[in-house]
Design an enzyme around this catalytic site. Structure first.
Site, PDB file in Angstrom:
ATOM      1  N   ASP A 108       0.933  -1.206  -0.172  1.00  0.00           N
ATOM      2  CA  ASP A 108      -0.015   0.117  -0.103  1.00  0.00           C
ATOM      3  C   ASP A 108       0.937   1.427  -0.005  1.00  0.00           C
ATOM      4  OD1 ASP A 108      -2.236  -1.763   0.192  1.00  0.00           O
ATOM      5  OD2 ASP A 108      -1.984  -1.523   2.325  1.00  0.00           O
ATOM      6  N   GLU A 167     -11.135  -1.191  -4.454  1.00  0.00           N
ATOM      7  CA  GLU A 167     -10.612  -0.537  -3.259  1.00  0.00           C
ATOM      8  C   GLU A 167      -9.329   0.436  -3.648  1.00  0.00           C
ATOM      9  OE1 GLU A 167      -9.242  -3.440  -0.743  1.00  0.00           O
ATOM     10  OE2 GLU A 167      -8.289  -4.661  -2.323  1.00  0.00           O
TER      11      GLU A 167
END
Length: 330
Positions: A42, A214
């Site tokens: 991430d 997402e």
């Protein structure tokens, strides 16, 4: 959804404003993955002056291959070749109202301070995922809980059918000084932040683009606004890809532009982060193509990578090929 253009075209960086490019010497993309001694995921870049800071989650290796994340870390570079490890900047336990999970995050600089937004699991008072906000006077921390409570809870977005829709925050400050936050899983939401950076200012709006899964990322290049995200066409894809949409304003309307990348090698998830640094643009993401000791890459053992990013004359982004070593940016 069909991938526009040929992924076999050699990647070249688009020159920015002439003054910027003439002042920036050619730099080569780093060897991928960026971090090799631990599993990271991430990626969220932040450029401050001549330094790029990269905020990541830490996948703590485990045999069952599922996610085990308890802390966030930051690395920095001045040349995209040499990276300094500044260690953990926060642990999920630093948010006293959260019970677990250090999921995707992003930091932003505003009013001389650094604001850090991250997804966590809330305790039983507000069940489900939530968005936390922390603050520091330095990009490398230490960061502390800025609010003492969640910025966003699952109760604030009741449309979703699952408890983890409030994850993966991205923050962006527009030219007028207004800061916006977007987030979500299956549904994508956006809201304006108050100047204090710890409260929502106005309504929460849904802006879900096609196949949104997402990991949204907001940024602006030239006069165009971009919403880049992890996408999943469940009819044809097994793993997440990266897609994007563009708009003439942060308020939309958002026009889908299709795929930017394929899936991350060996990874179900993928997560974009985009920054302009040293006169060039870069796309950060993660895959699972790294072994650390006797642990190979897996769903919960990922590795952050970066690639040059090119903008076409019409404002679209050229599809990015994920090679084992990114080509030099020119």
């Amino acid at each position: 959804m069909r991938l526009a253009g040929s992924l076999g075209v050699a990647m070249m960086m688009l020159a920015g404003p002439a003054a910027t490019v003439s002042a920036a010497p050619e730099i080569a993309a780093p060897r991928n993955p960026i971090v090799r001694d631990k599993f990271t995921a991430d990626p969220a870049p932040l450029v401050v002056g001549d330094t790029l800071y990269l905020y990541v989650g830490h996948d703590e290796a485990q045999r069952d291959e599922m996610f085990n994340m308890r802390e966030w870390m930051v690395y920095s570079t001045k040349d995209m070749q040499h990276w300094t490890d500044h260690g953990p900047i926060m642990n999920v336990a630093d948010f006293k109202w959260a019970k677990k999970d250090a999921w995707a995050s992003q930091a932003i600089r505003k009013n001389g301070r650094y604001w850090f937004y991250a997804a966590v699991e809330h305790d039983a008072t507000h069940p489900g995922k939530a968005i936390a906000v922390a603050v520091s006077d330095r990009p490398t921390g230490p960061f502390v809980d800025a609010k003492g409570a969640a910025l966003i809870t699952n109760e604030m977005t009741p449309k979703g059918t699952h408890s983890w829709e409030d994850i993966d925050p991205t923050v962006f400050t527009d030219d007028d000084g207004t800061t916006w936050i977007a987030w979500g899983n299956r549904q994508c939401y956006i809201a304006r932040l108050k100047p204090n950076m710890i409260e929502i200012d106005g309504p929460i709006t849904e802006i879900t683009p096609p196949f949104f899964e997402e990991g949204p990322w907001l940024h602006k290049h030239g006069k165009t606004y971009y919403l880049t995200y992890a996408s999943l066409d469940r009819r044809t894809q097994r793993d997440e890809h990266i897609s994007y949409a563009t708009a003439p304003s942060i308020r939309g309307p958002w026009t889908p532009r299709g795929l930017l990348t394929g899936s991350g090698k060996y990874s179900f998830t993928i997560h974009p982060g985009i920054a302009e640094f040293r006169g060039r643009s870069w796309l950060f993401l993660h895959n699972a193509d790294l072994a650390v000791g006797d642990q190979s890459g897996a769903i919960g053992r990922r590795a952050v990578t970066v690639y040059p990013l090119h903008y076409n004359a019409d404002g679209t982004m050229r599809p990015v090929v994920q090679d084992s070593a990114a080509a030099p940016a020119r």
